[in-house]
Design an enzyme around this catalytic site. Structure first.
Site, mmCIF file in Angstrom:
data_model
loop_
_atom_site.group_PDB
_atom_site.id
_atom_site.type_symbol
_atom_site.label_atom_id
_atom_site.label_comp_id
_atom_site.label_asym_id
_atom_site.label_seq_id
_atom_site.Cartn_x
_atom_site.Cartn_y
_atom_site.Cartn_z
ATOM 1 N N ASP A 14 0.811 -1.225 0.000
ATOM 2 C CA ASP A 14 0.000 0.000 0.000
ATOM 3 C C ASP A 14 0.840 1.269 0.000
ATOM 4 O OD1 ASP A 14 -2.354 -1.511 0.027
ATOM 5 O OD2 ASP A 14 -2.374 -1.590 2.222
ATOM 6 N N CYS A 15 2.144 1.143 0.044
ATOM 7 C CA CYS A 15 3.056 2.284 0.117
ATOM 8 C C CYS A 15 3.709 2.522 -1.239
ATOM 9 C CB CYS A 15 4.127 2.007 1.181
ATOM 10 S SG CYS A 15 5.479 3.191 1.164
ATOM 11 N N GLY A 16 3.558 3.727 -1.785
ATOM 12 C CA GLY A 16 4.153 4.068 -3.073
ATOM 13 C C GLY A 16 5.673 3.950 -3.060
ATOM 14 N N ARG A 19 6.517 0.292 -3.244
ATOM 15 C CA ARG A 19 6.264 -0.225 -4.599
ATOM 16 C C ARG A 19 7.362 0.234 -5.557
ATOM 17 N NH1 ARG A 19 1.039 1.500 -3.327
ATOM 18 N NH2 ARG A 19 1.228 3.250 -4.779
#
Length: 144
Positions: A14-16, A19
């Site tokens: 869920d963390c850019g 990712r």
């Protein structure tokens, strides 16, 4: 690639930033071990070993935003490292991310381009982060 260069990423999908780091690793030809730590959780020994390898204190590794850190009183002066670690074991989201371990070192990779210092090779350029920012130009050189 056939050479052996083991990489572990403690990843939050869920963390850019997390990712982006995973995408950098994969684009550079690595197949990292991905630890979904929100689901897997932490052990006290594993967490302390990871912090030691990354030269981080529990407070420095504490995720202060988008976590229960404030509600748990962990942002107050005088909170001990032991109290922070105990909370991290109960609430894995309290550990900032992504943490990456390679033979070249272990680091909290914020910003995402910090992972480049841990690699033997870079992604071929051009390489863009998910927000469109250029990380590696068309000549294979780091930008910024």
């Amino acid at each position: 690639m056939s050479d052996f260069f083991p990489i572990v990423i403690f990843h939050n999908q869920d963390c850019g930033t997390s990712r982006n780091v995973l995408a950098i690793l994969q684009a550079a030809g690595y197949a990292p071990e991905v630890v979904a730590y929100l689901q897997a959780g932490w052990t006290r020994g594993g967490l302390l070993s990871l912090f030691a390898a990354a030269n981080l204190t529990p407070r420095a590794a504490l995720r202060e935003t988008k976590s229960p850190a404030q509600d748990l009183g962990l942002l107050e002066d005088g909170v001990t490292d032991e109290a922070i670690v105990a909370a991290m074991l109960d609430h894995p989201i309290l550990v900032n991310r992504p943490l990456v371990a390679t033979p070249k070192g272990t680091r909290l990779c914020r910003p995402s381009e910090a992972v480049l210092d841990l690699l033997e090779r870079l992604p071929k350029g051009p390489f863009y982060k998910e927000d469109g920012a250029v990380l590696i130009d068309e000549n294979g050189l780091r930008v910024g």
